[in-house]
Design an enzyme around this catalytic site. Structure first.
Site, mmCIF file in Angstrom:
data_model
loop_
_atom_site.group_PDB
_atom_site.id
_atom_site.type_symbol
_atom_site.label_atom_id
_atom_site.label_comp_id
_atom_site.label_asym_id
_atom_site.label_seq_id
_atom_site.Cartn_x
_atom_site.Cartn_y
_atom_site.Cartn_z
ATOM 1 C CE LYS A 1 80.697 73.719 75.591
ATOM 2 N NZ LYS A 1 80.897 74.876 74.691
ATOM 3 C CD GLN B 1 73.408 82.440 77.798
ATOM 4 O OE1 GLN B 1 73.505 82.334 76.586
ATOM 5 N NE2 GLN B 1 74.467 82.561 78.572
ATOM 6 C CE1 TYR C 1 71.598 76.744 72.424
ATOM 7 C CE2 TYR C 1 70.063 78.588 72.448
ATOM 8 C CZ TYR C 1 71.355 78.096 72.572
ATOM 9 O OH TYR C 1 72.387 78.956 72.852
ATOM 10 N N PRO C 2 68.378 72.774 73.583
ATOM 11 C CG PRO C 2 67.876 70.538 73.058
ATOM 12 C CD PRO C 2 67.436 71.952 72.787
ATOM 13 C CG MET C 3 74.121 73.490 74.518
ATOM 14 S SD MET C 3 75.087 75.000 74.225
ATOM 15 C CE MET C 3 76.510 74.339 73.364
ATOM 16 C CB SER D 1 80.125 77.840 69.176
ATOM 17 O OG SER D 1 79.591 78.297 70.394
#
Length: 280
Positions: free
Chosen positions: A170, A206, A166-168, A244
């Site tokens: 901030k 990860q 998955y991309p994320m 998060s």
């Protein structure tokens, strides 16, 4: 110039994720002989790219509507990523692969704590930030850190069956903006964030890759596990930490099964492909 507000990063593999939807109706009407020839050609090409000194390519089936096949390419440079992309495009099978999305990034290690330590040490030596002497000393320190963690920057893709990508970002919102927090605050939150991940050591591997300037999201996250439920538990627990809860924005999730390239023909004939880890 090394800005103390900006944590340094160390970079490793160049990474390309390719997601495809298989054009099943067009594929099924081909003759048996042509299907077998195209599938065997693609399986052979993926097997040749599976692992080497210059990188690796891993095929993953996808669950759900977002696609059928994901290829994860790790290479030493963007030029070599381009070669991998062209090699896939030139396969006879590519006529039946509809790209749904992709992601370009570079394996990244954030150095929040180490950046602060290096600035402190160089300050004690009375080196002035921005001077040629400071920059040279800083670069030497970072090179030493790069040697120390080279195994993580150039790690092999894990031989685990289940994969989640998955991309994320901030958040840079109106009321909460990660990039205006002090470096000490960001470092504190990332330390707490990392502690959760360490609880799952041995259960999940990860790989974090940076995509700022390369793609529409800022980071990509690849998770590899023997039990897919670990993905749910890890990500759920992380949602409650400060970094998060206030600042994380998540893109679409892609979940599937890593499989051996030799199993591609079986997958294209409707079977679930098996996974046999390649020997080192």
């Amino acid at each position: 110039m090394h800005d103390p507000r900006v944590p340094e990063t160390l970079e490793g593999w160049s990474v390309l994720h390719q997601m495809f939807r298989i054009r099943w109706p067009q594929w099924r009407i081909l003759s048996d002989d042509l299907r077998h020839r195209l599938a065997d050609e693609a399986a052979g090409a993926l097997a040749a790219m599976r692992r080497g000194k210059r990188g690796a390519t891993v095929p993953v089936t996808l669950l759900g509507h977002k696609g059928d096949l994901m290829l994860i390419h790790l290479r030493r440079s963007f030029e070599e990523l381009q070669a991998a992309q062209v090699a896939v495009a030139r396969l006879g099978l590519s006529t039946f692969l509809e790209p749904t999305t992709s992601f370009v990034s570079v394996v990244e290690l954030g150095m929040y704590e180490m950046t602060a330590q290096i600035h402190h040490r160089l300050g004690e030596r009375e080196l002035k930030t921005g001077s040629a002497e400071f920059d040279a000393a800083f670069d030497a320190e970072m090179e030493e850190q790069r040697r120390r963690v080279s195994g993580r920057l150039w790690a092999e893709l894990p031989a685990r069956r289940h994969v989640c990508f998955y991309p994320m970002n901030k958040r840079r919102g109106e009321h909460k903006n990660w990039y205006v927090e002090t470096v000490d605050q960001r470092a504190r939150m990332m330390l707490e964030h990392g502690k959760i991940g360490r609880h799952y050591a041995g259960q999940v591997t990860q790989i974090i890759s940076g995509a700022i300037g390369f793609d529409d999201w800022e980071w990509g996250v690849d998770l590899f596990a023997d039990d897919p439920v670990v993905f749910k538990k890890l990500i759920y627990e992380m949602r409650f930490d400060e970094a998060s809860a206030w600042y994380a924005e998540f893109g679409p999730f892609y979940v599937g099964l890593q499989f051996s390239p030799s199993e591609l023909p079986k997958y294209l004939e409707g079977a679930v492909p098996a996974f046999e880890p390649v020997s080192s």
